[in-house]
Scaffold this motif. Sequence first.
Motif, PDB file in Angstrom:
ATOM      1  N   THR A  22     -21.010   4.671  14.718  1.00  0.00           N
ATOM      2  CA  THR A  22     -22.102   5.071  15.590  1.00  0.00           C
ATOM      3  C   THR A  22     -22.964   3.860  15.889  1.00  0.00           C
ATOM      4  O   THR A  22     -23.359   3.142  14.966  1.00  0.00           O
ATOM      5  N   PRO A  23     -23.253   3.600  17.135  1.00  0.00           N
ATOM      6  CA  PRO A  23     -24.128   2.469  17.451  1.00  0.00           C
ATOM      7  C   PRO A  23     -25.495   2.694  16.813  1.00  0.00           C
ATOM      8  O   PRO A  23     -25.932   3.831  16.629  1.00  0.00           O
ATOM      9  N   SER A  24     -26.173   1.652  16.522  1.00  0.00           N
ATOM     10  CA  SER A  24     -27.506   1.777  15.944  1.00  0.00           C
ATOM     11  C   SER A  24     -28.548   1.783  17.042  1.00  0.00           C
ATOM     12  O   SER A  24     -28.376   1.147  18.086  1.00  0.00           O
ATOM     13  N   VAL A  25     -29.597   2.553  16.815  1.00  0.00           N
ATOM     14  CA  VAL A  25     -30.707   2.564  17.762  1.00  0.00           C
ATOM     15  C   VAL A  25     -31.272   1.152  17.853  1.00  0.00           C
ATOM     16  O   VAL A  25     -31.489   0.487  16.847  1.00  0.00           O
ATOM     17  N   GLY A  26     -31.474   0.690  19.055  1.00  0.00           N
ATOM     18  CA  GLY A  26     -31.932  -0.678  19.270  1.00  0.00           C
ATOM     19  C   GLY A  26     -30.824  -1.600  19.721  1.00  0.00           C
ATOM     20  O   GLY A  26     -31.086  -2.682  20.270  1.00  0.00           O
ATOM     21  N   GLU A  27     -29.562  -1.193  19.511  1.00  0.00           N
ATOM     22  CA  GLU A  27     -28.432  -2.016  19.945  1.00  0.00           C
ATOM     23  C   GLU A  27     -28.423  -2.118  21.470  1.00  0.00           C
ATOM     24  O   GLU A  27     -28.741  -1.168  22.178  1.00  0.00           O
ATOM     25  N   ILE A  28     -28.031  -3.293  21.984  1.00  0.00           N
ATOM     26  CA  ILE A  28     -27.976  -3.513  23.423  1.00  0.00           C
ATOM     27  C   ILE A  28     -26.511  -3.600  23.843  1.00  0.00           C
ATOM     28  O   ILE A  28     -25.762  -4.462  23.355  1.00  0.00           O
ATOM     29  N   LEU A  29     -26.087  -2.725  24.720  1.00  0.00           N
ATOM     30  CA  LEU A  29     -24.723  -2.697  25.211  1.00  0.00           C
ATOM     31  C   LEU A  29     -24.620  -3.519  26.486  1.00  0.00           C
ATOM     32  O   LEU A  29     -25.505  -3.459  27.350  1.00  0.00           O
ATOM     33  N   ALA A  30     -23.519  -4.246  26.613  1.00  0.00           N
ATOM     34  CA  ALA A  30     -23.249  -5.072  27.799  1.00  0.00           C
ATOM     35  C   ALA A  30     -24.420  -5.995  28.118  1.00  0.00           C
ATOM     36  O   ALA A  30     -24.662  -6.326  29.291  1.00  0.00           O
ATOM     37  N   GLU A  31     -25.143  -6.403  27.080  1.00  0.00           N
ATOM     38  CA  GLU A  31     -26.281  -7.306  27.212  1.00  0.00           C
ATOM     39  C   GLU A  31     -27.341  -6.774  28.182  1.00  0.00           C
ATOM     40  O   GLU A  31     -28.081  -7.535  28.791  1.00  0.00           O
ATOM     41  N   ARG A  32     -27.396  -5.414  28.282  1.00  0.00           N
ATOM     42  CA  ARG A  32     -28.306  -4.850  29.282  1.00  0.00           C
ATOM     43  C   ARG A  32     -28.910  -3.505  28.890  1.00  0.00           C
ATOM     44  O   ARG A  32     -30.071  -3.256  29.156  1.00  0.00           O
ATOM     45  N   GLN A  34     -30.215  -0.962  26.297  1.00  0.00           N
ATOM     46  CA  GLN A  34     -30.694  -0.806  24.923  1.00  0.00           C
ATOM     47  C   GLN A  34     -30.778   0.673  24.565  1.00  0.00           C
ATOM     48  O   GLN A  34     -31.378   1.466  25.285  1.00  0.00           O
ATOM     49  N   LEU A  35     -30.173   1.043  23.436  1.00  0.00           N
ATOM     50  CA  LEU A  35     -30.173   2.434  22.983  1.00  0.00           C
ATOM     51  C   LEU A  35     -31.496   2.743  22.301  1.00  0.00           C
ATOM     52  O   LEU A  35     -31.883   2.074  21.342  1.00  0.00           O
ATOM     53  N   GLU A  36     -32.167   3.797  22.787  1.00  0.00           N
ATOM     54  CA  GLU A  36     -33.494   4.149  22.280  1.00  0.00           C
ATOM     55  C   GLU A  36     -33.477   5.357  21.349  1.00  0.00           C
ATOM     56  O   GLU A  36     -34.244   5.424  20.403  1.00  0.00           O
ATOM     57  N   ARG A  50     -30.430   8.282  24.861  1.00  0.00           N
ATOM     58  CA  ARG A  50     -31.438   7.856  25.829  1.00  0.00           C
ATOM     59  C   ARG A  50     -31.622   6.369  25.635  1.00  0.00           C
ATOM     60  O   ARG A  50     -31.755   5.885  24.508  1.00  0.00           O
ATOM     61  N   GLY A  51     -31.603   5.637  26.748  1.00  0.00           N
ATOM     62  CA  GLY A  51     -31.718   4.188  26.646  1.00  0.00           C
ATOM     63  C   GLY A  51     -32.611   3.613  27.715  1.00  0.00           C
ATOM     64  O   GLY A  51     -33.288   4.345  28.452  1.00  0.00           O
ATOM     65  N   ILE A  52     -32.616   2.291  27.790  1.00  0.00           N
ATOM     66  CA  ILE A  52     -33.411   1.620  28.807  1.00  0.00           C
ATOM     67  C   ILE A  52     -32.620   0.424  29.329  1.00  0.00           C
ATOM     68  O   ILE A  52     -31.951  -0.290  28.560  1.00  0.00           O
ATOM     69  N   ASP A  53     -32.656   0.244  30.622  1.00  0.00           N
ATOM     70  CA  ASP A  53     -32.060  -0.927  31.251  1.00  0.00           C
ATOM     71  C   ASP A  53     -33.068  -2.070  31.084  1.00  0.00           C
ATOM     72  O   ASP A  53     -34.136  -2.056  31.708  1.00  0.00           O
ATOM     73  N   VAL A  54     -32.738  -3.041  30.231  1.00  0.00           N
ATOM     74  CA  VAL A  54     -33.714  -4.078  29.891  1.00  0.00           C
ATOM     75  C   VAL A  54     -33.941  -5.045  31.032  1.00  0.00           C
ATOM     76  O   VAL A  54     -34.912  -5.819  31.018  1.00  0.00           O
ATOM     77  N   LEU A  56     -33.800  -4.011  34.595  1.00  0.00           N
ATOM     78  CA  LEU A  56     -34.584  -3.309  35.611  1.00  0.00           C
ATOM     79  C   LEU A  56     -35.729  -2.507  35.004  1.00  0.00           C
ATOM     80  O   LEU A  56     -36.541  -1.945  35.746  1.00  0.00           O
ATOM     81  N   ARG A  57     -35.780  -2.416  33.681  1.00  0.00           N
ATOM     82  CA  ARG A  57     -36.836  -1.692  32.972  1.00  0.00           C
ATOM     83  C   ARG A  57     -36.952  -0.245  33.434  1.00  0.00           C
ATOM     84  O   ARG A  57     -38.036   0.273  33.712  1.00  0.00           O
ATOM     85  N   ARG A  58     -35.823   0.429  33.497  1.00  0.00           N
ATOM     86  CA  ARG A  58     -35.831   1.849  33.862  1.00  0.00           C
ATOM     87  C   ARG A  58     -35.077   2.634  32.798  1.00  0.00           C
ATOM     88  O   ARG A  58     -34.133   2.123  32.177  1.00  0.00           O
ATOM     89  N   PRO A  59     -35.466   3.892  32.563  1.00  0.00           N
ATOM     90  CA  PRO A  59     -34.748   4.701  31.572  1.00  0.00           C
ATOM     91  C   PRO A  59     -33.358   5.060  32.083  1.00  0.00           C
ATOM     92  O   PRO A  59     -33.147   5.258  33.287  1.00  0.00           O
ATOM     93  N   VAL A  60     -32.422   5.165  31.151  1.00  0.00           N
ATOM     94  CA  VAL A  60     -31.046   5.530  31.495  1.00  0.00           C
ATOM     95  C   VAL A  60     -30.499   6.476  30.438  1.00  0.00           C
ATOM     96  O   VAL A  60     -31.034   6.565  29.331  1.00  0.00           O
ATOM     97  N   ALA A  61     -29.453   7.186  30.797  1.00  0.00           N
ATOM     98  CA  ALA A  61     -28.677   7.962  29.835  1.00  0.00           C
ATOM     99  C   ALA A  61     -27.373   7.216  29.612  1.00  0.00           C
ATOM    100  O   ALA A  61     -26.722   6.776  30.566  1.00  0.00           O
ATOM    101  N   VAL A  62     -26.980   7.064  28.356  1.00  0.00           N
ATOM    102  CA  VAL A  62     -25.743   6.359  28.019  1.00  0.00           C
ATOM    103  C   VAL A  62     -24.812   7.340  27.313  1.00  0.00           C
ATOM    104  O   VAL A  62     -25.165   7.906  26.278  1.00  0.00           O
ATOM    105  N   VAL A  63     -23.641   7.540  27.887  1.00  0.00           N
ATOM    106  CA  VAL A  63     -22.644   8.441  27.315  1.00  0.00           C
ATOM    107  C   VAL A  63     -21.508   7.587  26.766  1.00  0.00           C
ATOM    108  O   VAL A  63     -20.786   6.928  27.521  1.00  0.00           O
TER     109      VAL A  63
END
Length: 505
Positions: A22-32, A34-36, A50-54, A56-63
């Motif tokens: 399981t990825p850890s909260v705070g991990e950044i995928l594809a250098e972009r 970040q899992l929140e 729930r994550g954030i695009d570091v 563009l600084r917008r919230p994202v959903a990561v599946v």
Amino acid sequence: MAELDEGLKASGGIPQVLTFGTPSVGEILAERYQLEEHIGNDSLGRQLYRGIDVILRRPVAVVLRYPGGERAKEMLAAAVAASRIVHPHLVGVYDAIDEGERAYVVREWVDGIALREIVASGPLDAGRSVAIAWAVTDAVAALHGTGIAHGNVHPGTVLVAHDGRVVLTDARTDDLATPETDIRAIGAILYCALTGYWPHAEAGVYSVPDGVRDASGALASPRQVRAGVPAHLDSLVADLLNPDLPLPSAESLAGELASFGSFDDEEMAAEEGGRVDFAAFDSAAQSTAPPRPAGRKLAVGVVGLLVLALAGTLAAARVLGDPATPETPPSSSPGSSASQQAKPAGQPTELKLDASKVRIVDPAGDRSETQDAANAVDGDPNTIWKTDRYTKAEFGGKKPGMGVWIDLGDAKQVVSVEVVLQTPGADGELRTGASDLGSGAQGDQQTVQQYTVVGTPRLNMGTRTIFNGPEQKTRYLLVWITKLPKEGSSGRYRVAIGEITVRVQ
């Protein structure tokens, strides 16, 4: 981590996929990305964050899905296909990445509430139901226009966002996804919104309770489940769920739904009695409003759904196909069962009938068949009220009919009347009247003459028949039998009623 019951269940079951790591909260995928927050898992082994695009600084959903590669092919293909379409009622897909041991899709994070959660607290009125169905149909039409079928339309993938949008998420472009299954599912979405139930046999097994069915398995129409559903909308739902009828295209269905949208701002008032301020949402509504005849106000209905979205503070992106639940479920109270499902608020309830206020109406008889009327409402279908045996189905040519008269005690909004027969084949109808005209031959004659027929008489009734209730509240009902069924090999005709069940709003 607990697996979540997600999406429609295919026959034979969905193959389970194990998750590894399981990825850890705070991990950044594809250098972009970040899992929140880890929201939950689904039955396909996918993990939702729930994550954030570091950048563009917008919230994202990561599946995320383990493993990637061939096992993630369908998920990634669906995401790529959906990303090519920009539509106000389709969730935006930003990225799709396969890393071999895992794959993930990055999409728009939608704050709002899923239809599944909305109907859990009660069905919607016709206006809001049509507004949701139109938005979903418009989104599906856009997909079909590019040769893609969604394949995953159900109450968990239909979201009402806090900005008033209706958003369809999580397309699955597998071999089972066809334009026909999408249209059938839209009919089921309408049924679900109007009744709070999901038609399992017609649209796939889902966690929302199945619709009311008779002994033959036939689905009760929305008007049989609850009062106030317009007849033309009831007919549309029935046609969309009928496997023997051809289905319209999504574009045609969207146009038909647009023609239904006629309700006023006042109907969108909050339950507390206050007016809803739509000013902040008018521009968004007008930009997504359907083409419609002059005077129609479906756009108001779409914006009015904001009332529903604001009623809960769920993040609607917390659903992969069904709303996610916490990893640690709440403790059950003593005697509760996980398999039990709460009945949506506002659903019809079965009325306990007073046996002393039930009698047999027999205007042309000698009163010899008027005994045991209470057996028809005692809750036991094995105790019956029955007529004598006749040589002809039309009561031997001697009577226009016989029936069971019921006094509900006071005026009630009757949703449906269910009649259980011991032998199928009778003709009958439901009648209603404004007053008790008395028993005896004269009173019975006046009852039959003055009571009005509700809906269409039923020919060749089955062992279980459901009549729609009248539009207006009523106190007095008459289940009237006009033709008797043949009883076995005796060559004689007789009706035997095992139970009459009245459901009221």
